[in-house]
Design an enzyme around this catalytic site. Sequence first.
Site, PDB file in Angstrom:
ATOM      1  N   SER A   1       0.604  -0.942   0.116  1.00  0.00           N
ATOM      2  CA  SER A   1      -0.212  -0.113  -0.116  1.00  0.00           C
ATOM      3  C   SER A   1       0.797   1.361   0.277  1.00  0.00           C
ATOM      4  O   SER A   1       0.229   2.450  -0.114  1.00  0.00           O
ATOM      5  CB  SER A   1      -0.928   0.022   1.171  1.00  0.00           C
TER       6      SER A   1
ATOM      7  N   LYS B   1      -6.470   4.603   8.161  1.00  0.00           N
ATOM      8  CA  LYS B   1      -5.211   5.433   7.713  1.00  0.00           C
ATOM      9  C   LYS B   1      -5.533   6.773   7.721  1.00  0.00           C
ATOM     10  O   LYS B   1      -4.875   7.675   8.147  1.00  0.00           O
ATOM     11  CB  LYS B   1      -4.797   4.678   6.295  1.00  0.00           C
TER      12      LYS B   1
END
Length: 805
Positions: A654, A697
Amino acid sequence: MEKYRLSPDELFWRCDPNQFEFATTAELSSLEGAIGQDRALTAIEFGLGIEDDGFNIFILGEPGTGRSSTIKKILRKRAADRPVPADWCYVLDFEDETRPGLIELPAGKGKEFARDVETLVGRLAEDLPKVFESKTYEEQKNRIETEYQEKNKALFQKLEQQVSDEGFILQRTPNGLVLVPKKNEQPLSQQDYEALSDEERAALDRKGEAMQELLNEVLRQIRDLEGEMRREVARMEKDVLLSAVGQLFAELEEKYQAFDRILAHFESCKKDLLSRLEEFRPSQGPQITLPGLKMGGQEPSFDRYRINSFVDNSALKGAPVIYEPNPTYFNIFGRIEHVIQMGNAITNFTMIKPGALHRANGGYLILDCREVLINVFTYEALKRCIRNKEIRIEDMAEQFRLIATVSLKPRPVPLNCKIILIGPPLLYYLLYQLDTDFRKFFKVKADFDRMMKNTWENVQQYAQFIATHCREEKLLPFDPTGVSRVVEYAARLIEDKNRLSSRFLDLCDLIRESAYYAGLQGRERVDTSHVELALEAKIYRSNKTEERIQELIDDGTILVDTEGSVVGQINGLSVYMLGDYAFGKPSRLTVRTYLGKGGVINIEREAKLSGPIHDKGVMILSGFFGERFAQDKPLALAASICFEQSYAGVEGDSASSAELYALLSSLARLPLKQGIAVTGSVNQHGQIQPIGGVNEKIEGFFTVCKAKGMTGEQGVIIPAQNVKNLMLKPEVVEAVRNGQFHVWAVATIDQGIEILTGTPAGEAQEDGSWPEETVNGRVDRRLLSMAEVLRKFGRGGEKSGEKGD
């Protein structure tokens, strides 16, 4: 930048409480079945309906998706309409006492049969010893003895007469009967015998031998008569005993005349009773009784005639549904118990105990697959039972003994049971791949999904689920706002606006906790505030580590910039997984580029701190640069990528887009905005790919920006495909609404680099060149200049080499 910015409404899906037509969930009916598991329910109905061999069911899915509760509800409802299975009884096999016999009876009859036989045993123990004390028995015995005594007397009288006629007297001595010659009706003395002539003595001896043979013949006849008398007495005793036993058994034989197996067993019992005639005679002398030791004077035992009501289904109202939480070998397949007497382990057929498979026979058995596999012998024995269609009770320790011991071998019970295994997908696919028997015996797969579609019907069923749970556990009811917040949490759990979670275990915990806080406040119903309070309380109980990391960022120990611009430096986003709690935090990622042919060096990989997926993401970057910038020139690039202040393992791809942004920034010498964090993976074409944990996140970076001070320029860049996964906290949504924070969704690297640098990315022209003063144009010129410099260095080396030669 504006066209990639998401509106507040795109950051969260709101469940409208106005769609519910109730004041509280107390008004709703209970939920029947499972929510959103149509595929699994169809498979279960098929597996339960088909009667062919091997169509047992394996229910797979993540824990907490309602696998166990759903199958139990389905089976209880289905079992109520099925017939109650038969009872099973173990009895002693008198021909082979190590192999107890088995009797099948209609449901409820087994217990009644055992109770009737128990009464019979009591009567046998009471009445049979009295048979030999009765007047009738004494009279018949005296008659037989008198009759034979008369016969003996007649034989002796005849013998005495014959002996007397031949001149002898029959005398009784301690050593037996002796023939003595007589003279004048008196025994002949030794002196008189010696006075006889030789001819007289010889004649007398011949007569004596003949009389001795006659005596021996009479004695043999007397012994034969005594044997006949004993046999006659025994026949009489058996007749008397049989008459008494027959009267005791007659009533039960009439009651159970429809059951041939019982009548045959009664006949065997009667034969065994007659064979034990000596035990029933009154004992002579003092009785000696020791625990576990049968002495000669002890009362006879009638335990061998009792019934072991092995499986009793008298209390059932349909087919049995058995769940065995601890599937050890003996708990599943039964056991033979022992008692210790005088240092010896003693057992008999009454100590045979059933297992879960016996109790579930004729119905359904539910087992946890993991528990079955970790218990020794259970899985293989279960397959053996399915294969042979019988349940056999065996002593598994016998396989490991060096010396064989005598033990019971109960006859097996025929098996007719649907077996349901419950386990995670991993176990199902491992068994399917590695065990060829598994696919033969568990042909039906019922796959419970961890998510369902976010439809109006499913939302309404969620409300019914909450109502059912509150009703079953006597919790406060929920109002529409409380239900809506629980449904929103279900979407957050699965990280998808178009899906709802099937992890009902977590949802049940939230319902309980919300009702608890509503009760503390003295409320009569649970609303959205109580659900929020429960969620916040759960986070508070779990986020100690998150707070410690935030403190390190706040005091500058962990370096994270949220303002300004820096070349080759960017904030990547990571997710920390701590059991049941996950949170996101930014990590500084730096890139340095320089002249060389080393390519992209992943410092984490070189230090053995990265996993294979992260390494793959870094390697993809070389493919991107080669496809975009190395079509007309070689790459003379060396670069190092590092997660600063990272001392543990790094895994996942990611951060690959963030690494690529930093590489482009370093090559183009364009600074990146430190107030914008980035997440997303990238492929070799520069397309941004979705990632997991997007909510954590964004919220993690928002927390850092909030602590350091909001500027209105901060935000997070996410993949466009992750927009459907956004279920952000109300605090973050409100900050976006007020313009304090932003979320951008991009589909390509070019779109993201424009946001980060404020400079157009640029598109390739027909001749393959890039427009000047664009990011791609600056990178292309830098790579070209690096290639030229490297070429010049190479030429200089060649000339130097020629000169040296």
